[in-house]
Motif scaffolding. Structure first.
Motif, PDB file in Angstrom:
ATOM      1  N   LEU A   5      10.944   7.742  -6.626  1.00  0.00           N
ATOM      2  CA  LEU A   5      10.913   6.324  -6.255  1.00  0.00           C
ATOM      3  C   LEU A   5      10.987   6.146  -4.741  1.00  0.00           C
ATOM      4  N   LEU A   6      11.838   6.945  -4.089  1.00  0.00           N
ATOM      5  CA  LEU A   6      11.927   6.862  -2.626  1.00  0.00           C
ATOM      6  C   LEU A   6      10.566   7.149  -2.004  1.00  0.00           C
ATOM      7  N   ARG A   7       9.866   8.102  -2.577  1.00  0.00           N
ATOM      8  CA  ARG A   7       8.544   8.437  -2.044  1.00  0.00           C
ATOM      9  C   ARG A   7       7.551   7.298  -2.288  1.00  0.00           C
ATOM     10  N   GLY A   8       7.602   6.736  -3.505  1.00  0.00           N
ATOM     11  CA  GLY A   8       6.692   5.629  -3.823  1.00  0.00           C
ATOM     12  C   GLY A   8       6.910   4.430  -2.900  1.00  0.00           C
ATOM     13  N   ILE A   9       8.168   4.131  -2.629  1.00  0.00           N
ATOM     14  CA  ILE A   9       8.488   2.931  -1.846  1.00  0.00           C
ATOM     15  C   ILE A   9       7.972   3.026  -0.412  1.00  0.00           C
ATOM     16  N   ARG A  10       7.753   4.230   0.066  1.00  0.00           N
ATOM     17  CA  ARG A  10       7.246   4.372   1.440  1.00  0.00           C
ATOM     18  C   ARG A  10       5.881   3.710   1.622  1.00  0.00           C
ATOM     19  N   THR A  11       5.146   3.503   0.527  1.00  0.00           N
ATOM     20  CA  THR A  11       3.828   2.865   0.640  1.00  0.00           C
ATOM     21  C   THR A  11       3.782   1.511  -0.077  1.00  0.00           C
ATOM     22  N   LEU A  12       4.958   0.966  -0.415  1.00  0.00           N
ATOM     23  CA  LEU A  12       4.966  -0.254  -1.243  1.00  0.00           C
ATOM     24  C   LEU A  12       4.125  -1.387  -0.647  1.00  0.00           C
ATOM     25  N   SER A  13       4.365  -1.730   0.609  1.00  0.00           N
ATOM     26  CA  SER A  13       3.656  -2.883   1.183  1.00  0.00           C
ATOM     27  C   SER A  13       2.146  -2.630   1.231  1.00  0.00           C
ATOM     28  N   LEU A  14       1.757  -1.385   1.535  1.00  0.00           N
ATOM     29  CA  LEU A  14       0.325  -1.072   1.622  1.00  0.00           C
ATOM     30  C   LEU A  14      -0.332  -1.231   0.257  1.00  0.00           C
ATOM     31  N   ARG A  15       0.373  -0.732  -0.757  1.00  0.00           N
ATOM     32  CA  ARG A  15      -0.173  -0.850  -2.118  1.00  0.00           C
ATOM     33  C   ARG A  15      -0.235  -2.302  -2.565  1.00  0.00           C
ATOM     34  N   MET A  16       0.841  -3.070  -2.271  1.00  0.00           N
ATOM     35  CA  MET A  16       0.890  -4.456  -2.755  1.00  0.00           C
ATOM     36  C   MET A  16      -0.243  -5.293  -2.149  1.00  0.00           C
ATOM     37  N   LEU A  17      -0.528  -5.062  -0.859  1.00  0.00           N
ATOM     38  CA  LEU A  17      -1.620  -5.814  -0.232  1.00  0.00           C
ATOM     39  C   LEU A  17      -2.946  -5.506  -0.918  1.00  0.00           C
ATOM     40  N   ARG A  18      -3.131  -4.237  -1.253  1.00  0.00           N
ATOM     41  CA  ARG A  18      -4.379  -3.841  -1.912  1.00  0.00           C
ATOM     42  C   ARG A  18      -4.445  -4.399  -3.347  1.00  0.00           C
ATOM     43  N   HIS A  19      -3.295  -4.337  -4.066  1.00  0.00           N
ATOM     44  CA  HIS A  19      -3.258  -4.915  -5.419  1.00  0.00           C
ATOM     45  C   HIS A  19      -3.648  -6.395  -5.352  1.00  0.00           C
TER      46      HIS A  19
END
Ligand SMILES: Cc1ncc(COP(=O)(O)O)c(C=O)c1O
Length: 388
Positions: A246-260
């Motif tokens: 989860l810590l690893r996933g969260i490092r890209t959270l904002s980037l992923r959310m913008l794309r979603h």
């Protein structure tokens, strides 16, 4: 304060051992004490440190620190699933004789937990449309202790005004709990709008990669402490390995959310032009009933929404069987696109009358739009829609 993306990279706040750059995975069930006195001090809370991984673990704590920071909360408590997070939050607050109000559009096991399991413990509930403040006000009783809802709600994205509910709950000593799974803290931070608890199925956007089952609760310190004690007593802590992922996933959270968000917007536009598609439930649609509230309390509309096929169940199941790129699977918030049929899958346990109130028809399909090149997802849906 740093921006969200900076904090998702730097807010774990832990002194990492051996100058490690990434937070290491502490796969240990127990921790040794320097002396019997040191052990006793740790148990009595006179000294900070670690005792036993059911109580706390450095990798899990790093995750809790990042999420508390991203949600603008004081503290977070990580559990082994989203359902464990919901269960621990409710049961650390509610006692026999209490009453809970919950939103009528809810992930089916959450509804079942509240209306059936809590009833077995002598805790009553009322299911209401929480987007209707008067209905919530009318449902409040002397013994009401909690108002629980999702916004956007699974699967029809019903929007509830967090501030309006929190403002009517707080003077009566009622706690507002928001399931923030569909938005992630990047698009919505319920505590900023007056909620007492924001919680997540961390399995979804927080992880993003579809390889973890986890849950997390964010609240002010004293509430979080109650939930942490409940977790200690019932044993539902997240595993260190899942915290690491989860810590690893969260490092890209904002980037992923913008794309979603961008991809969902484009897919919504495409689906709006298809005659075989009926009603669309997307909060970014200016015609959507909750759009204005969503635009006020969210900074993006997320990537998961539902649409109806005009020809009902047959059309929905044929569509799902024709898709080649989108994966037919439950869950949501993964980097790739997942699609499912709520009436026969995620929401199958919901009583028929509530399913009708929720708008879950047999032709409804839920899509969690991934981060692919959206033209490819659209082409997959276009081909499948043509074939039905
Ligand atoms: C909105 C919402 N809350 C909670 C849950 C439960 O989470 P988990 O599957 O991690 O227990 C889900 C699962 O789909 C969900 O969609």
């Amino acid at each position: 304060m740093h921006g969200f993306t900076t904090r998702q990279l730097h807010a774990d706040g832990q002194q990492k051992p051996l100058n490690a750059h990434a937070m290491p995975l502490f796969l240990t069930s127990t921790f040794s004490f320097d002396s019997p006195e040191a052990g006793a001090d740790l148990f009595l809370g006179r000294r900070a440190g670690h005792i036993y991984s059911r109580v706390g673990n450095p990798t899990v704590e790093a995750l809790e620190q990042v999420i508390a920071n991203l949600e603008n909360g004081e503290a977070a408590v990580a559990l082994g699933s989203g359902m464990a997070a919901i269960h621990a939050s409710l049961l650390s607050i509610l006692k026999a004789g209490d009453h809970v109000i919950c939103g009528e559009v809810l992930y089916s096991p959450s509804l079942h937990l509240i209306t059936e399991r809590l009833a077995d413990l002598g805790i009553t509930s009322t299911v209401v449309d929480t987007s209707n403040e008067q209905a919530v006000r009318d449902a409040i009783r002397d013994k009401t202790k909690v108002i629980f809802f999702e916004t956007p709600a699974n699967p029809t994205c019903k929007i509830t005004d967090i501030r309006a509910i929190a403002e009517l709950a707080r003077p009566k000593g009622i706690l507002t709990i928001v399931d923030n799974t569909f938005s992630s803290p990047y698009f919505q931070r319920p505590l900023d709008h007056g909620a007492d608890i924001s919680l997540h199925s961390a399995t979804k956007y927080l992880n993003g990669h579809g390889d973890v089952i986890g849950g997390i609760v964010v609240a002010r310190s004293e509430l979080a402490a109650m939930i942490r004690t409940y977790r200690r007593d019932t044993g539902g802590i997240l595993s260190p390995f899942d915290a690491y992922l989860l810590l690893r996933g969260i490092r890209t959270l904002s980037l992923r959310m913008l794309r979603h968000h961008d991809n969902a917007m484009k897919l919504f536009e495409f689906l709006s032009s298809v005659p075989k598609v009926g009603k669309l439930y997307y909060p970014g649609d200016p015609q959507f009933p909750g759009h204005h509230v969503a635009a006020r309390q969210m900074t993006g509309f997320g990537g998961c929404f539902s649409f109806e096929l005009a020809d009902g169940f047959e059309a929905a199941t044929r569509l799902l069987s024709k898709l080649k790129l989108c994966t037919l699977a439950v869950s949501l918030g993964t980097v790739d696109t997942l699609i499912e049929h709520p009436a026969s899958m995620t929401h199958v346990a919901t009583p028929k009358d509530i399913m009708e109130r929720q708008g879950i028809t047999s032709g409804l399909v839920r899509i969690s739009v991934g981060c692919e090149d959206i033209e490819d997802v659209i082409a997959d849906l276009e081909d499948a829609l043509e074939a039905i």
